[in-house]
Write a protein that holds these residues in place. Sequence first.
Motif, mmCIF file in Angstrom:
data_model
loop_
_atom_site.group_PDB
_atom_site.id
_atom_site.type_symbol
_atom_site.label_atom_id
_atom_site.label_comp_id
_atom_site.label_asym_id
_atom_site.label_seq_id
_atom_site.Cartn_x
_atom_site.Cartn_y
_atom_site.Cartn_z
ATOM 1 N N SER A 146 14.865 3.592 -0.145
ATOM 2 C CA SER A 146 14.830 4.757 0.728
ATOM 3 C C SER A 146 16.027 5.643 0.399
ATOM 4 C CB SER A 146 14.863 4.321 2.203
ATOM 5 O OG SER A 146 14.694 5.415 3.052
ATOM 6 N N PRO A 147 16.048 6.207 -0.810
ATOM 7 C CA PRO A 147 17.223 6.973 -1.255
ATOM 8 C C PRO A 147 17.363 8.319 -0.544
ATOM 9 C CG PRO A 147 15.455 7.132 -2.860
ATOM 10 C CD PRO A 147 14.998 6.142 -1.836
ATOM 11 N N ASP A 148 18.579 8.838 -0.535
ATOM 12 C CA ASP A 148 18.821 10.150 0.058
ATOM 13 C C ASP A 148 18.086 11.240 -0.712
ATOM 14 O OD1 ASP A 148 20.416 9.032 1.963
ATOM 15 O OD2 ASP A 148 22.317 9.639 1.067
ATOM 16 N N HIS A 149 18.040 11.084 -2.029
ATOM 17 C CA HIS A 149 17.391 12.076 -2.883
ATOM 18 C C HIS A 149 16.154 11.463 -3.541
ATOM 19 C CE1 HIS A 149 21.031 14.289 -2.172
ATOM 20 N NE2 HIS A 149 21.767 13.413 -2.828
ATOM 21 N N ASN A 150 15.266 12.308 -3.993
ATOM 22 C CA ASN A 150 13.987 11.862 -4.552
ATOM 23 C C ASN A 150 14.156 11.432 -6.022
ATOM 24 O OD1 ASN A 150 11.244 11.411 -4.911
ATOM 25 N ND2 ASN A 150 10.773 13.570 -5.269
ATOM 26 N N VAL A 151 14.775 10.273 -6.228
ATOM 27 C CA VAL A 151 15.158 9.871 -7.579
ATOM 28 C C VAL A 151 14.136 9.006 -8.312
ATOM 29 C CG1 VAL A 151 17.634 10.044 -7.097
ATOM 30 C CG2 VAL A 151 16.457 7.877 -6.706
ATOM 31 N N ARG A 175 9.744 8.628 1.504
ATOM 32 C CA ARG A 175 8.843 9.696 1.047
ATOM 33 C C ARG A 175 7.390 9.239 0.949
ATOM 34 N NH1 ARG A 175 13.690 9.683 -0.826
ATOM 35 N NH2 ARG A 175 14.943 11.581 -0.580
ATOM 36 N N HIS A 176 7.162 7.970 1.218
ATOM 37 C CA HIS A 176 5.800 7.425 1.322
ATOM 38 C C HIS A 176 5.010 7.520 0.015
ATOM 39 C CE1 HIS A 176 6.745 7.357 5.574
ATOM 40 N NE2 HIS A 176 7.018 8.645 5.518
ATOM 41 N N TYR A 177 5.648 7.181 -1.074
ATOM 42 C CA TYR A 177 4.941 7.070 -2.351
ATOM 43 C C TYR A 177 5.713 6.118 -3.245
ATOM 44 C CZ TYR A 177 8.225 9.674 -5.313
ATOM 45 O OH TYR A 177 9.322 10.050 -6.046
ATOM 46 N N GLY A 183 1.789 -3.329 -16.548
ATOM 47 C CA GLY A 183 2.081 -3.962 -17.834
ATOM 48 C C GLY A 183 1.812 -3.042 -19.008
ATOM 49 N N LYS A 184 1.121 -1.921 -18.711
ATOM 50 C CA LYS A 184 0.803 -0.949 -19.765
ATOM 51 C C LYS A 184 1.088 0.484 -19.331
ATOM 52 C CE LYS A 184 -2.897 -3.769 -21.820
ATOM 53 N NZ LYS A 184 -4.357 -3.813 -22.163
ATOM 54 N N THR A 185 0.694 0.810 -18.105
ATOM 55 C CA THR A 185 0.756 2.187 -17.633
ATOM 56 C C THR A 185 1.439 2.269 -16.274
ATOM 57 O OG1 THR A 185 -1.366 2.586 -18.733
ATOM 58 C CG2 THR A 185 -0.610 4.268 -17.178
ATOM 59 N N VAL A 186 2.203 3.331 -16.082
ATOM 60 C CA VAL A 186 2.813 3.597 -14.785
ATOM 61 C C VAL A 186 1.898 4.536 -14.001
ATOM 62 C CG1 VAL A 186 4.751 4.644 -13.575
ATOM 63 C CG2 VAL A 186 5.175 3.263 -15.599
ATOM 64 N N ILE A 187 1.613 4.165 -12.750
ATOM 65 C CA ILE A 187 0.686 4.928 -11.916
ATOM 66 C C ILE A 187 1.385 5.354 -10.626
ATOM 67 C CG2 ILE A 187 -1.554 4.900 -10.732
ATOM 68 C CD1 ILE A 187 -2.255 2.471 -12.557
ATOM 69 N N HIS A 188 1.242 6.617 -10.271
ATOM 70 C CA HIS A 188 1.762 7.127 -8.997
ATOM 71 C C HIS A 188 0.844 6.637 -7.882
ATOM 72 C CE1 HIS A 188 2.359 10.079 -5.754
ATOM 73 N NE2 HIS A 188 3.553 10.301 -6.273
ATOM 74 N N VAL A 189 1.420 6.019 -6.839
ATOM 75 C CA VAL A 189 0.588 5.457 -5.772
ATOM 76 C C VAL A 189 1.059 5.921 -4.396
ATOM 77 C CG1 VAL A 189 0.008 3.387 -7.095
ATOM 78 C CG2 VAL A 189 1.985 3.353 -5.574
ATOM 79 N N THR A 190 0.092 6.036 -3.490
ATOM 80 C CA THR A 190 0.356 6.263 -2.070
ATOM 81 C C THR A 190 -0.589 5.364 -1.285
ATOM 82 O OG1 THR A 190 -1.251 8.083 -1.992
ATOM 83 C CG2 THR A 190 1.060 8.677 -2.390
ATOM 84 N N PHE A 191 -0.288 5.159 -0.019
ATOM 85 C CA PHE A 191 -1.139 4.345 0.840
ATOM 86 C C PHE A 191 -1.701 5.219 1.957
ATOM 87 C CE2 PHE A 191 1.966 1.265 -0.874
ATOM 88 C CZ PHE A 191 1.081 0.369 -1.474
ATOM 89 N N GLU A 192 -3.015 5.167 2.137
ATOM 90 C CA GLU A 192 -3.634 5.946 3.202
ATOM 91 C C GLU A 192 -3.143 5.493 4.569
ATOM 92 O OE1 GLU A 192 -7.853 5.989 2.972
ATOM 93 O OE2 GLU A 192 -7.917 6.973 1.002
ATOM 94 N N GLU A 194 -0.104 3.055 5.915
ATOM 95 C CA GLU A 194 1.027 2.182 5.612
ATOM 96 C C GLU A 194 1.093 0.978 6.543
ATOM 97 O OE1 GLU A 194 4.534 4.619 5.557
ATOM 98 O OE2 GLU A 194 4.338 4.977 3.406
ATOM 99 N N ALA A 195 0.379 1.035 7.656
ATOM 100 C CA ALA A 195 0.373 -0.103 8.581
ATOM 101 C C ALA A 195 -0.309 -1.318 7.974
ATOM 102 C CB ALA A 195 -0.319 0.283 9.882
ATOM 103 N N THR A 196 -1.084 -1.097 6.919
ATOM 104 C CA THR A 196 -1.827 -2.203 6.306
ATOM 105 C C THR A 196 -1.139 -2.775 5.074
ATOM 106 O OG1 THR A 196 -3.138 -0.713 4.880
ATOM 107 C CG2 THR A 196 -3.980 -1.166 7.102
ATOM 108 N N VAL A 197 -0.013 -2.202 4.669
ATOM 109 C CA VAL A 197 0.643 -2.688 3.453
ATOM 110 C C VAL A 197 1.223 -4.075 3.709
ATOM 111 C CG1 VAL A 197 1.167 -0.371 2.643
ATOM 112 C CG2 VAL A 197 2.865 -1.607 3.999
#
Length: 256
Positions: A146-151, A175-177, A183-192, A194-197
């Motif tokens: 939970s960084p101060d900046h979007n790093v 920031r909720h993402y 193992g091969k590709t980096v994917i940007h993810v979000t959760f519809e 977050e209560a279910t994570v």
Amino acid sequence: MTVYVFDGTMDGLLTAVFDAFLLKEQPEQLLAEGDALPLFCDHTYHVTSDEEKARRVWAGLEKKLTREALRLISVSWLSELRELNTPLFLYICKVFRQGDISRNFADADVLAVTNIARRVLHEQLRMKQFIRFQKAKDGTYLGVVSPDHNVLPIIIDHFQDRFNDQPWLIYDAKRHYGYYYDGKTVIHVTFEDEATVPFDLSNGKLNADVLSENDQLFQDLWRTYFKAICIKERMNPRKQLQDMPRRYWKYMTEKN
């Protein structure tokens, strides 16, 4: 005083630069929507973000600035600080009028943008040091921050290179993402929802039913090691807080 108001996006800021030259104006301030207008404001112009205008301004910057200067502009934007808007806007306007001024630290706007970029880069370094992973039963490693900046966008390459043989998820709870590496590709993810994570966003801990059987043991071993290397006679709480600010502790195994 002329003030431009934009939507708070990078495209909006670059569009503001385009419009300022198109209208032959030099606004004193660039404010985000919702910011209070200054007391002596004679004229307000509301910027409508335009991707094509933004693209043309950025293409112009690429011709006038070094790669390092362009990166500092991009990095400064990740600060998400409203105090950046006006100096960054004025800095970019000056580049088109004066050329590459990125090393002119006598200029207040250049100095402000550079200092903010350095703050972001400093937190980038801390994130690399302080992220703690937990292993799930399916073999995925989870790190919550939970960084101060979007790093996150500028630390992912580091983790992809260092942990390229294992799947992991680094999630920004503020920031909720996050980014997932399979193992091969980096994917940007979000959760519809977050209560279910399967982890606690307040402390980053995986739920017991998905935590790897050995991971709790490793966490206990790490805490034991951390305590064992601590020499009471040499404890310096002030120095520790400088090196490891308290805001990072809630996600660090040795502090919980």
